[in-house]
Enzyme design. Structure first.
Site, PDB file in Angstrom:
ATOM      1  N   HIS A 136       1.058  -1.440  -0.186  1.00 26.53           N
ATOM      2  CA  HIS A 136      -0.012  -0.096  -0.252  1.00 26.53           C
ATOM      3  C   HIS A 136       0.947   1.185   0.025  1.00 26.53           C
ATOM      4  O   HIS A 136       0.491   1.947  -0.965  1.00 26.53           O
ATOM      5  CB  HIS A 136      -1.151  -0.120   1.053  1.00 26.53           C
ATOM      6  CG  HIS A 136      -1.751   1.355   1.126  1.00 26.53           C
ATOM      7  ND1 HIS A 136      -2.705   1.675   0.616  1.00 26.53           N
ATOM      8  CD2 HIS A 136      -0.995   2.172   2.348  1.00 26.53           C
ATOM      9  CE1 HIS A 136      -2.893   2.232   1.397  1.00 26.53           C
ATOM     10  NE2 HIS A 136      -2.423   3.435   1.958  1.00 26.53           N
ATOM     11  N   GLU A 137       1.681   1.153   0.351  1.00 23.95           N
ATOM     12  CA  GLU A 137       3.063   2.772   1.466  1.00 23.95           C
ATOM     13  C   GLU A 137       3.183   2.610   0.134  1.00 23.95           C
ATOM     14  O   GLU A 137       3.469   3.677  -0.549  1.00 23.95           O
ATOM     15  CB  GLU A 137       3.789   2.395   2.124  1.00 23.95           C
ATOM     16  CG  GLU A 137       3.058   2.285   3.766  1.00 23.95           C
ATOM     17  CD  GLU A 137       2.160   3.482   3.693  1.00 23.95           C
ATOM     18  OE1 GLU A 137       2.070   4.944   3.482  1.00 23.95           O
ATOM     19  OE2 GLU A 137       1.157   3.291   4.672  1.00 23.95           O
ATOM     20  N   HIS A 140       1.311   4.348  -3.296  1.00 22.77           N
ATOM     21  CA  HIS A 140       1.374   5.893  -3.256  1.00 22.77           C
ATOM     22  C   HIS A 140       2.958   6.496  -3.658  1.00 22.77           C
ATOM     23  O   HIS A 140       2.671   7.416  -4.130  1.00 22.77           O
ATOM     24  CB  HIS A 140       1.565   6.423  -1.679  1.00 22.77           C
ATOM     25  CG  HIS A 140       0.423   6.072  -1.045  1.00 22.77           C
ATOM     26  ND1 HIS A 140      -0.762   7.001  -1.372  1.00 22.77           N
ATOM     27  CD2 HIS A 140       0.192   5.648   0.466  1.00 22.77           C
ATOM     28  CE1 HIS A 140      -2.010   6.749  -0.043  1.00 22.77           C
ATOM     29  NE2 HIS A 140      -1.219   5.645   0.520  1.00 22.77           N
ATOM     30  N   GLU A 194      -5.736   7.241  -1.707  1.00 21.76           N
ATOM     31  CA  GLU A 194      -5.778   5.753  -0.456  1.00 21.76           C
ATOM     32  C   GLU A 194      -6.546   4.297  -1.171  1.00 21.76           C
ATOM     33  O   GLU A 194      -5.711   3.861  -0.821  1.00 21.76           O
ATOM     34  CB  GLU A 194      -6.541   5.922   1.354  1.00 21.76           C
ATOM     35  CG  GLU A 194      -5.872   6.995   1.876  1.00 21.76           C
ATOM     36  CD  GLU A 194      -4.479   6.676   1.945  1.00 21.76           C
ATOM     37  OE1 GLU A 194      -4.140   5.938   2.766  1.00 21.76           O
ATOM     38  OE2 GLU A 194      -3.300   7.665   2.243  1.00 21.76           O
TER      39      GLU A 194
END
Length: 266
Positions: A136-137, A140, A194
């Site tokens: 997920h990070e 970004h 997100e």
């Protein structure tokens, strides 16, 4: 009014390309005013400063076993990053662990990753769960959300000032315009970031051989942790993050797209 509508259009995300017949669909903003090299250089400097400060407090990489675990997971995720951003193959990836009670992790532009021990310890994460969070990070960074947010802030600051001047607004009216721009643009835009990062994390984890279904467990744990910490969540309308319940629903809806990748992974 025309200016404000133009502002909304500029902040609207562009439709992204599908990541092939299998995998997730994500959207990447067209609002990238700042050069990628400038954003990545700034991120590298900030990351280096943070690591130096953590080192000075004897809070950097104090748990060799956990650090080795993070490195191993990153080595499996990173080779699949170019699927979402071809420039990722040129990034100087880095992973560090900071001793802190903070339940957090991040990946800066250019592949600079950090985990906090509070995240690993408080949630008692499995490798599959760590992989979905790290994915997920990384998502970004791959979708250049940091660059987009910097461009957004730059344009919004210029735009609001110009609108106030053009429409001869008083200070109160200009402040109301700024608040409207934040609610109508910034917060939904951040929630979309997100959601897209969640989807990228699912696919990266699946392709690397980590069970993407662990993402559901992560947000169930996060929800329980928030309740124990008596922090709760603000209404989703006023939050930059989706609610845990909506997040889980979105993840579950996309699992059929990534489970075949997990089953085919080495």
């Amino acid at each position: 009014m025309k200016f404000f509508l133009l502002l909304l259009l500029l902040f609207a995300p562009a439709v992204g390309a599908q990541a092939g017949q299998e995998g997730v669909d994500v959207q990447k903003s067209r609002l990238l005013l700042l050069p990628a090299s400038t954003v990545e250089r700034s991120a590298s400097q900030q990351y280096g400063q943070l690591m130096r400060e953590a080192g000075g407090k004897n809070a950097l990489n104090r748990d060799p076993a956990q650090l080795q675990r993070l490195h191993a997971i990153a080595r499996r995720l990173v080779p699949h990053a170019t699927r979402f951003n071809k420039d990722a193959q040129k990034w100087r990836w880095e992973v560090n662990l900071i001793s802190s009670k903070s339940v957090n992790a991040f990946c800066m532009p250019g592949g600079k990753i950090a985990f906090f021990t509070g995240l690993l310890d408080s949630l008692q994460l499995t490798d599959d769960e760590v992989a979905t969070i790290m994915g997920h990070e990384i998502g970004h960074a791959l979708l250049e959300h940091g660059r987009a947010r910097m461009s957004e802030q730059l344009l919004k600051n210029i735009g609001i000032s110009a609108a106030a001047l053009m429409l001869n607004l008083g200070q109160v009216s200009a402040e109301l315009l700024a608040q409207a721009a934040n609610l109508a643009v910034s917060l939904p835009y951040a929630r979309k970031q997100e959601a897209d990062a969640d989807l990228v994390g699912l696919e990266l984890a699946a392709r690397a051989g980590y069970d993407p279904r662990a993402a559901v467990a992560v947000w169930q744990k996060m929800s329980r942790y928030a309740q124990r910490a008596a922090r709760g969540q603000p209404p989703q309308f006023l939050s930059t993050h989706p609610s845990d319940q909506n997040r889980i629903k979105m993840i579950e809806a996309n699992l059929p797209r990534v489970l075949p990748l997990y089953k085919k992974a080495p």
